[in-house]
Design a protein around this motif. Structure first.
Motif, short mmCIF file in Angstrom:
data_model
loop_
_atom_site.label_atom_id
_atom_site.label_comp_id
_atom_site.label_asym_id
_atom_site.label_seq_id
_atom_site.Cartn_x
_atom_site.Cartn_y
_atom_site.Cartn_z
N THR A 180 8.84 40.70 67.30
CA THR A 180 8.73 41.25 68.64
C THR A 180 9.89 40.75 69.48
OG1 THR A 180 7.33 39.43 69.34
CG2 THR A 180 6.23 41.40 68.56
N ILE A 181 10.40 41.60 70.35
CA ILE A 181 11.52 41.26 71.21
C ILE A 181 10.94 40.78 72.53
CG2 ILE A 181 13.52 42.16 72.40
CD1 ILE A 181 13.67 44.27 70.18
N LYS A 182 11.40 39.61 72.97
CA LYS A 182 10.92 39.05 74.22
C LYS A 182 12.01 39.21 75.26
CE LYS A 182 7.84 35.99 71.98
NZ LYS A 182 7.08 34.86 71.89
N LEU A 183 11.61 39.74 76.40
CA LEU A 183 12.55 39.97 77.49
C LEU A 183 12.39 38.88 78.53
CD1 LEU A 183 12.04 43.83 77.92
CD2 LEU A 183 13.86 42.69 76.68
N ARG A 184 13.46 38.68 79.29
CA ARG A 184 13.42 37.67 80.35
C ARG A 184 12.51 38.15 81.46
NH1 ARG A 184 19.47 37.93 80.85
NH2 ARG A 184 18.87 38.67 82.85
N ALA A 185 11.97 37.23 82.22
CA ALA A 185 11.06 37.57 83.30
C ALA A 185 11.80 38.15 84.48
CB ALA A 185 10.27 36.33 83.73
N ASP A 186 13.05 37.80 84.69
CA ASP A 186 13.79 38.29 85.86
C ASP A 186 14.57 39.57 85.55
OD1 ASP A 186 15.57 37.16 84.13
OD2 ASP A 186 16.77 36.21 85.70
N LEU A 187 14.37 40.15 84.38
CA LEU A 187 15.08 41.36 83.97
C LEU A 187 14.51 42.56 84.72
CD1 LEU A 187 17.22 42.47 82.00
CD2 LEU A 187 15.35 42.91 80.43
N LYS A 188 15.42 43.38 85.29
CA LYS A 188 15.01 44.58 86.01
C LYS A 188 15.79 45.74 85.46
CE LYS A 188 13.72 42.29 90.20
NZ LYS A 188 13.72 42.24 91.59
N GLY A 189 15.14 46.97 85.48
CA GLY A 189 15.82 48.16 84.99
C GLY A 189 15.11 49.42 85.43
N LYS A 190 15.65 50.54 84.97
CA LYS A 190 15.10 51.83 85.36
C LYS A 190 14.92 52.63 84.07
CE LYS A 190 16.06 55.51 88.59
NZ LYS A 190 17.02 56.09 89.51
N ILE A 191 13.72 53.27 83.89
CA ILE A 191 13.47 54.08 82.69
C ILE A 191 14.06 55.45 82.95
CG2 ILE A 191 11.69 55.14 81.27
CD1 ILE A 191 9.93 52.74 81.90
N VAL A 192 14.95 55.85 82.04
CA VAL A 192 15.65 57.11 82.20
C VAL A 192 15.03 58.16 81.29
CG1 VAL A 192 17.87 58.26 82.01
CG2 VAL A 192 17.76 55.90 82.77
N VAL A 193 14.75 57.80 80.03
CA VAL A 193 14.22 58.75 79.06
C VAL A 193 13.15 58.05 78.23
CG1 VAL A 193 14.77 60.22 77.09
CG2 VAL A 193 16.43 59.95 78.93
N VAL A 194 12.09 58.82 77.89
CA VAL A 194 11.03 58.29 77.03
C VAL A 194 10.86 59.25 75.88
CG1 VAL A 194 8.58 57.73 76.91
CG2 VAL A 194 9.84 57.23 78.99
N ASP A 195 10.77 58.72 74.64
CA ASP A 195 10.54 59.55 73.47
C ASP A 195 9.38 58.93 72.68
OD1 ASP A 195 10.59 61.24 71.37
OD2 ASP A 195 12.65 60.83 70.73
N PRO A 196 8.17 59.48 72.85
CA PRO A 196 7.00 58.88 72.18
C PRO A 196 7.06 59.08 70.67
CG PRO A 196 6.33 60.82 73.43
CD PRO A 196 7.78 60.58 73.71
N LYS A 197 7.76 60.10 70.22
CA LYS A 197 7.81 60.37 68.78
C LYS A 197 8.47 59.21 68.05
CE LYS A 197 9.46 63.80 65.51
NZ LYS A 197 10.20 65.04 65.35
N TRP A 198 9.56 58.68 68.62
CA TRP A 198 10.29 57.60 67.96
C TRP A 198 10.01 56.27 68.63
CZ3 TRP A 198 12.17 58.82 63.42
CH2 TRP A 198 12.46 60.14 63.17
N ASP A 199 9.07 56.26 69.56
CA ASP A 199 8.71 55.04 70.28
C ASP A 199 9.95 54.45 70.92
OD1 ASP A 199 6.97 53.18 71.26
OD2 ASP A 199 7.04 51.89 69.51
N PHE A 200 10.60 55.28 71.75
CA PHE A 200 11.89 54.93 72.34
C PHE A 200 11.80 55.07 73.84
CE2 PHE A 200 16.09 56.36 73.82
CZ PHE A 200 16.85 55.27 73.42
N VAL A 201 12.29 54.00 74.56
CA VAL A 201 12.36 54.03 76.03
C VAL A 201 13.78 53.80 76.41
CG1 VAL A 201 11.57 52.98 78.16
CG2 VAL A 201 10.02 53.19 76.22
#
Length: 191
Positions: A170-191
């Motif tokens: 599992t990939i762990k992200l930092r707590a202070d990391l901020k971003g914006k979701i541009v595209v979501v692909d549920p078929k490939w489980d991609f954000v």
């Protein structure tokens, strides 16, 4: 002479007594005749009235018997008519219920027909689509079954990998990391 006088007196007395008797009888005979005639007329009138009353009684009794028979017939006819009316009322109620049911069924059938007509497909096409749907559902069920088998295998392999390498995938992200979701692909489980 005395004998003559006595005889004359006796004859006169006899004549007077006879005259008096005749007078009494002649006055009483018409009265008795009138009384007898009145009683006879009264008797004849009573017999006539009695016979008339008997005749009227017989006629009244026959009228009463006829009226009673007519009443019994009328009651029987009334009972028949009442039973017939009750049967007709029940029949009408049953027919009204059936009509309501048939109207409801007809309306449902018309709705189904309208929905069918809006598809623009023929009966053969609908049958073919139904067959394809059943086949597709069967394939989906088979694929879902295979998917579950593969997921169990993946979980088993992942557990073995972790056991061998000790790495956490599992990939762990930092707590202070901020971003914006541009595209979501549920078929490939991609954000």
């Amino acid at each position: 002479m005395l004998l003559r006088i006595s005889l004359i007196v006796a004859i006169l007395a006899g004549l007077a007594a006879g005259g008096l008797g005749y007078y009494e009888v002649s006055t009483q005979v018409p009265a008795l005749t009138d009384q007898r005639n009145k009683e006879h007329d009264a008797k004849v009138a009573e017999i006539s009235a009695h016979n008339k009353t008997k005749t009227e009684l017989k006629k009244t009794q026959s009228d009463l018997a006829q009226t009673q028979q007519d009443l019994a017939d009328t009651k029987a006819n009334l009972d028949k008519a009442t039973a017939r009316a009750d049967a007709q009322e029940k029949r009408a109620s049953d027919l009204a219920d059936k009509l309501a049911d048939m109207t409801k069924q007809r309306d449902g059938a018309q709705e189904d027909l309208a929905a069918y007509k809006t598809t623009g497909l023929s009966a053969e096409q609908v049958t073919a689509l139904n067959k394809q749907l059943k086949n597709a559902n069967a394939e989906i069920a088979a694929i879902n079954g295979e998917k579950q088998v593969l997921q169990r295998q993946l979980a088993s392999i992942t557990a073995k990998y972790l056991a061998l390498t000790g790495d956490d995938p599992t990939i762990k992200l930092r707590a202070d990391l901020k971003g914006k979701i541009v595209v979501v692909d549920p078929k490939w489980d991609f954000v």
